[in-house]
Design a protein around this motif. Structure first.
Motif, PDB file in Angstrom:
ATOM      1  N   ALA A 574       6.053  -4.556  41.053  1.00 13.56           N
ATOM      2  CA  ALA A 574       7.219  -4.877  40.687  1.00 13.56           C
ATOM      3  C   ALA A 574       8.005  -6.076  40.252  1.00 13.56           C
ATOM      4  O   ALA A 574       8.100  -6.974  39.775  1.00 13.56           O
ATOM      5  CB  ALA A 574       8.146  -4.084  40.890  1.00 13.56           C
ATOM      6  N   ARG A 575       7.180  -6.884  42.033  1.00 15.66           N
ATOM      7  CA  ARG A 575       7.948  -8.477  42.052  1.00 15.66           C
ATOM      8  C   ARG A 575       6.750  -9.315  41.112  1.00 15.66           C
ATOM      9  O   ARG A 575       7.520 -10.068  40.948  1.00 15.66           O
ATOM     10  CB  ARG A 575       7.008  -8.606  43.345  1.00 15.66           C
ATOM     11  CG  ARG A 575       8.961  -8.249  44.427  1.00 15.66           C
ATOM     12  CD  ARG A 575       8.279  -8.736  45.943  1.00 15.66           C
ATOM     13  NE  ARG A 575       9.813  -8.372  46.654  1.00 15.66           N
ATOM     14  CZ  ARG A 575       9.146  -7.162  47.739  1.00 15.66           C
ATOM     15  NH1 ARG A 575       7.565  -6.987  48.136  1.00 15.66           N
ATOM     16  NH2 ARG A 575       9.714  -6.953  48.529  1.00 15.66           N
ATOM     17  N   GLU A 576       5.546  -9.002  40.853  1.00 18.62           N
ATOM     18  CA  GLU A 576       4.521  -9.668  39.980  1.00 18.62           C
ATOM     19  C   GLU A 576       5.473  -9.498  39.248  1.00 18.62           C
ATOM     20  O   GLU A 576       5.208 -10.623  38.537  1.00 18.62           O
ATOM     21  CB  GLU A 576       3.163  -9.037  40.653  1.00 18.62           C
ATOM     22  CG  GLU A 576       1.807 -10.117  40.164  1.00 18.62           C
ATOM     23  CD  GLU A 576       2.338 -11.316  40.381  1.00 18.62           C
ATOM     24  OE1 GLU A 576       1.606 -12.325  39.582  1.00 18.62           O
ATOM     25  OE2 GLU A 576       2.829 -11.957  41.495  1.00 18.62           O
ATOM     26  N   LYS A 580       6.041 -12.616  37.102  1.00 18.47           N
ATOM     27  CA  LYS A 580       5.571 -13.125  35.143  1.00 18.47           C
ATOM     28  C   LYS A 580       6.611 -12.709  34.299  1.00 18.47           C
ATOM     29  O   LYS A 580       6.334 -14.053  33.429  1.00 18.47           O
ATOM     30  CB  LYS A 580       4.031 -12.147  35.351  1.00 18.47           C
ATOM     31  CG  LYS A 580       2.958 -11.857  35.816  1.00 18.47           C
ATOM     32  CD  LYS A 580       1.917 -11.103  35.820  1.00 18.47           C
ATOM     33  CE  LYS A 580       1.123 -11.523  36.176  1.00 18.47           C
ATOM     34  NZ  LYS A 580      -0.096  -9.887  36.124  1.00 18.47           N
ATOM     35  N   ILE A 581       7.456 -12.590  34.057  1.00 21.72           N
ATOM     36  CA  ILE A 581       8.472 -12.486  33.518  1.00 21.72           C
ATOM     37  C   ILE A 581       9.254 -13.801  33.539  1.00 21.72           C
ATOM     38  O   ILE A 581       9.675 -14.535  32.367  1.00 21.72           O
ATOM     39  CB  ILE A 581       9.330 -11.270  33.448  1.00 21.72           C
ATOM     40  CG1 ILE A 581       8.728  -9.931  33.138  1.00 21.72           C
ATOM     41  CG2 ILE A 581      10.556 -11.564  32.790  1.00 21.72           C
ATOM     42  CD1 ILE A 581       9.287  -8.724  33.510  1.00 21.72           C
ATOM     43  N   VAL A 582      10.007 -14.038  34.737  1.00 21.18           N
ATOM     44  CA  VAL A 582      10.753 -15.236  34.983  1.00 21.18           C
ATOM     45  C   VAL A 582       9.352 -16.042  34.721  1.00 21.18           C
ATOM     46  O   VAL A 582      10.095 -17.417  33.945  1.00 21.18           O
ATOM     47  CB  VAL A 582      11.131 -15.086  36.427  1.00 21.18           C
ATOM     48  CG1 VAL A 582      11.604 -16.469  36.341  1.00 21.18           C
ATOM     49  CG2 VAL A 582      11.782 -13.833  36.856  1.00 21.18           C
ATOM     50  N   GLU A 583       8.117 -16.710  34.896  1.00 16.40           N
ATOM     51  CA  GLU A 583       7.726 -17.580  34.187  1.00 16.40           C
ATOM     52  C   GLU A 583       7.268 -17.676  33.582  1.00 16.40           C
ATOM     53  O   GLU A 583       7.712 -19.250  32.586  1.00 16.40           O
ATOM     54  CB  GLU A 583       6.015 -17.590  35.175  1.00 16.40           C
ATOM     55  CG  GLU A 583       5.560 -18.701  35.152  1.00 16.40           C
ATOM     56  CD  GLU A 583       5.763 -19.674  35.535  1.00 16.40           C
ATOM     57  OE1 GLU A 583       5.013 -21.067  35.181  1.00 16.40           O
ATOM     58  OE2 GLU A 583       7.018 -19.912  36.757  1.00 16.40           O
ATOM     59  N   GLU A 584       7.256 -16.682  32.125  1.00 15.16           N
ATOM     60  CA  GLU A 584       7.478 -16.945  30.555  1.00 15.16           C
ATOM     61  C   GLU A 584       8.500 -17.216  30.521  1.00 15.16           C
ATOM     62  O   GLU A 584       8.565 -17.907  29.054  1.00 15.16           O
ATOM     63  CB  GLU A 584       7.167 -15.256  30.427  1.00 15.16           C
ATOM     64  CG  GLU A 584       6.755 -15.668  28.969  1.00 15.16           C
ATOM     65  CD  GLU A 584       6.188 -16.306  28.523  1.00 15.16           C
ATOM     66  OE1 GLU A 584       5.513 -16.159  27.150  1.00 15.16           O
ATOM     67  OE2 GLU A 584       4.641 -16.293  29.524  1.00 15.16           O
ATOM     68  N   ALA A 585       9.650 -16.625  30.832  1.00 11.73           N
ATOM     69  CA  ALA A 585      10.970 -17.245  30.317  1.00 11.73           C
ATOM     70  C   ALA A 585      11.068 -18.514  31.100  1.00 11.73           C
ATOM     71  O   ALA A 585      12.267 -19.273  30.043  1.00 11.73           O
ATOM     72  CB  ALA A 585      12.459 -16.510  31.174  1.00 11.73           C
TER      73      ALA A 585
END
Length: 788
Positions: A574-576, A580-585
């Protein structure tokens, strides 16, 4: 000091005999044969720790490399006084050196690779002298069978080469005789043999003159002569001379090797002693493993606690285990019970386990056992059931007891078997009580067995004394060999007689002579035995429950560990995923911000307003939102903003309704169909009302009339998309109204709406041309459109 008589009485030598069977060398066996119990606490502690370390090594490795060990001390002594060692003796020296080197490496590997300490074994291994050079020197000259190799010296190699050549020539010459035309006629057998170290052939006596030469032997019948023909006499002489040279060279080689042994003789003495010590230590450990023995805790407080101990000399499958505990605060135990019930075995078990512990030998008991160190151990045991000894008499017992009373002290363990037996019961009981008082009163630890009923009360009348008995099964008429601490023995004569068929009226008549006190005592003892049995049953049940609980606890711990591991794995995933979601955002937001900045820079150059709006929307959507939190937040906001007339969904019913009235801070009156209900606010969910159908104002163009269509369209304040829609519709109306020219008021503002309108006009086929308004027409805030 523990006397040899006590050792023999308790059968300690038999334990030593069993222990010797686990040694691998004569030197190790010699140490075991000389092993006697120590009275030094420090020495016993060291012995016990050494054995415990060896037990740990055996548990991990299964065995130890102690093969190839010889007692080479006599060889070293003879080398010191100028003797020459034989090839076999030198081979034993090399084998012992190799064995010590292997053992040293083995202990070093265990010490470095395992997580338990073997400090004593490591110290022994470190003290072993390294004599690799001598080992290699001997191995290069002598093989494992004790034969001197050709490679021992160049001279020996040359002599043996010449000898083999000479022998080959002799054989070839004699073989020519055995294969000749007359061989079958003149020879008893067509073979070449040896007599007096010379090669000969068997010739029939009547043909002796045909071959000539020397006769070395003849058969028992005289019909066959073993003749060395003249043709090989010189060759045999040459072979004998070469053998003599060979022996001289071998003697020289052995003498040189012996001289090297002499140089390290003192090291060899220490090496053999250390390896013998290893052999003895691991013999104790092997015995302990085979007999399921354990290391006891050693104390100097006179406390003995043997947990389910067995007699060491009774086979494992036959021995009955008993827990024996005394010494603190009770220092004396009086055991009563029937003959052949196991009283004597119990005494010997305590005595032998004590002797074994003081010798560093594991004892046949479970973990948690304790043994006290005694400076002297005395035993007066006349085993009436043993066919190996004559029956004990009162006199012989008393001689032993008198000797014990002269020598014992408070550091002694004293064992009496059938104390006071062999004389008048009343006098014997009195003597037994007096002797026990003398020994117990001086502080010694004492165990005694007796038949006398008077001693049953002894444990109740003397502090520090406890009664014990051996159990007898009346149902089977046989002893169980179980020791019952705290319960005196009772007579089973009446029960046994009844089981064997003695009439009841005789038994009842006999009971009348025993007296009330005797009957009450027997009843009390029976009650104690019954209570003890119930306690043991309860203890067994408690143990089973505890074991099941421990098993369940272990299972739950394993499942919890599995759950935690899986939880951690899912959390990490979940952290990963969140990362990834935060990085994409982050990347999306950076792109949106960059585009906004570019649009701001280009705003003056005709950038459309909807492009800026779209970029801002992308920036807002780039931020990751937890859907659960978002839903809860929306639900909370809607719940807080509920108003009369709102449509809601009743969660418990799944029906829609409308809010009529707020009755309290947490309740509403809700209309559901024809029903009016009072419901909690937590059961209500706001429902967004359906959007009304969009109505588009249609200008009246009936009959292509211009009625209702103005010459200008005012778009100020409109949204960008709505403004474009209205412009398209307005152009339709204007064309239908046959207007040649119309004005579109869009205002100046940022210019986005103006550019959008003019871009639309540029693509519209109904537009002939367009321009900005003149100064009197509104300037850049108005676009004049010429229609076709």
């Amino acid at each position: 000091m523990i006397t040899k008589k006590a050792l023999n009485t308790l059968e300690y030598p038999k334990v030593i005999d069993k222990l010797k069977g686990y040694t691998t060398s004569s030197v190790g066996k010699a140490i075991i044969e000389e092993l006697v119990p120590s009275t030094s606490f420090d020495q016993i502690q060291v012995w016990t720790e050494e054995t415990d370390e060896a037990l740990a090594v055996l548990r991990v490795k299964g065995n130890v490399p102690l093969g190839g060990l010889f007692d080479i001390r006599p060889h070293a002594r003879r080398a010191q006084i100028g003797g020459v060692l034989s090839a076999m003796e030198l081979m034993e020296v090399a084998s012992t050196l190799r064995s010590s080197k292997i053992m040293r490496r083995f202990v070093e590997d265990v010490a470095s690779s395992e997580d338990f300490s073997i400090q004593h074994l490591k110290a022994y291994a470190d003290s072993i002298p390294v004599l690799t050079e001598l080992e290699h020197e001997i191995n290069s000259c002598i093989d494992e069978n004790g034969t001197v190799l050709d490679s021992a010296s160049q001279t020996l190699r040359s002599i043996r080469s010449q000898l083999r050549t000479t022998v080959q020539r002799i054989r070839e010459k004699l073989d020519s005789y055995t294969r000749g035309q007359n061989a079958a006629k003149m020879l008893s057998d067509a073979i070449v043999t040896i007599r007096n170290d010379r090669y000969v052939i068997p010739v029939k006596s009547e043909y002796r003159s045909h071959y000539g030469g020397i006769v070395h032997d003849q058969s028992s019948s005289g019909q066959t002569l073993f003749i060395e023909p003249n043709a090989v006499v010189q060759l045999n002489n040459d072979a004998r001379a070469l053998r003599s040279k060979e022996q001289e060279e071998i003697e020289r080689i052995l003498k040189e090797l012996t001289a090297q042994v002499e140089l390290v003789a003192s090291d060899l003495f220490h090496l053999v002693k250390t390896m013998a010590t290893f052999d003895a230590i691991f013999a104790k450990a092997k015995y302990g493993t085979a007999e399921k023995c354990t290391r006891p805790t050693i104390n100097q407080d006179g406390r003995i606690r043997l947990v389910r101990a067995r007699h060491p000399l009774i086979p494992l499958q036959e021995a009955v285990a008993n827990t024996i505990e005394f010494g603190d605060p009770d220092t004396a135990v009086v055991i009563t019970g029937p003959n052949t019930g196991g009283k004597t075995v119990t005494l010997k078990t305590v005595g032998l386990c004590t002797l074994m512990a003081q010798s560093g030998i594991p004892i046949p008991a479970l973990d948690g056992s304790e043994i006290a160190i005694f400076e002297s151990i005395f035993a007066d045991i006349g085993d009436e059931q043993s066919i190996e000894q004559s029956l004990s008499t009162f006199s012989s017992h008393m001689v032993n007891i008198v000797d014990i009373l002269k020598k014992f002290d408070d550091k002694s363990l004293v064992l009496f078997d059938e104390l006071g037996a062999g004389t008048d019961p009343q006098e014997g009981a009195a003597l037994a009580i007096a002797i026990l008082d003398a020994v117990h009163g001086k502080g010694a630890r004492v165990m005694a067995t007796t038949h006398y009923p008077e001693l049953k009360a002894y444990g109740y009348n003397r502090p520090g004394v406890i009664n014990a008995s051996v159990e007898f099964d009346v149902e089977t008429l046989s002893p169980t060999y179980k020791l019952l601490l705290g319960v005196p023995g009772r007579s089973n004569a009446f029960e046994i007689s009844k089981r064997l068929g003695l009439p009841q009226h005789i038994i009842t008549h006999a009971e009348g002579f025993t007296g009330t006190d005797r009957s009450e005592v027997d009843t009390m003892i029976a009650s104690l035995e019954e209570s003890r049995k119930r306690a043991e049953q309860d203890a067994d049940q408690t143990k089973r429950v505890l074991e099941e609980s421990e098993k369940l606890k272990q299972q739950l711990a394993e499942e919890l560990a599995t759950y935690e591991a899986k939880k951690e794995q899912l959390t990490e995933k979940a952290r990963e995923k969140a990362r990834k979601i935060v990085e994409e955002a982050r990347r999306e937001s950076e792109t949106a911000v960059k585009e906004l900045r570019e649009l701001q820079k280009q705003a003056a150059f005709g950038v459309k307003e909807h492009e800026i709006i779209e970029a801002r929307k992308r920036l807002e959507n780039a931020l990751p939102v937890n859907p659960v939190l978002k839903k809860e937040k929306q639900k909370k906001q809607r719940a807080e903003n509920l108003q009369v007339g709102d449509e809601v969904r009743v969660l418990s019913f799944g029906q829609k309704g409308s809010l009529l009235e707020k009755l309290s801070a947490t309740e509403w009156a809700v209309q559901i169909g024809v029903l009016k209900m009072k419901l909690p606010e937590s059961d209500l969910e706001f429902v967004k009302p359906d959007k009304p159908e969009r109505t588009v104002f249609v200008h009246n163009v009936a009959g292509r009339s211009a009625g209702g269509v103005k010459l200008e369209l005012d778009l100020r304040g409109e949204r960008y998309e709505d403004a474009l829609l209205r412009t398209e519709k307005y152009l339709d109306d204007a064309v239908l109204a046959n207007y040649p020219r119309v004005s579109i008021i869009h205002g100046k503002g940022t210019g986005a709406l103006r550019q959008g309108i003019q871009q639309l006009l540029k693509k519209d086929r109904r537009v002939k041309s367009y321009r900005f308004g003149e100064a009197g027409e509104g300037g850049y805030g108005v676009t004049i459109v010429e229609l076709k």
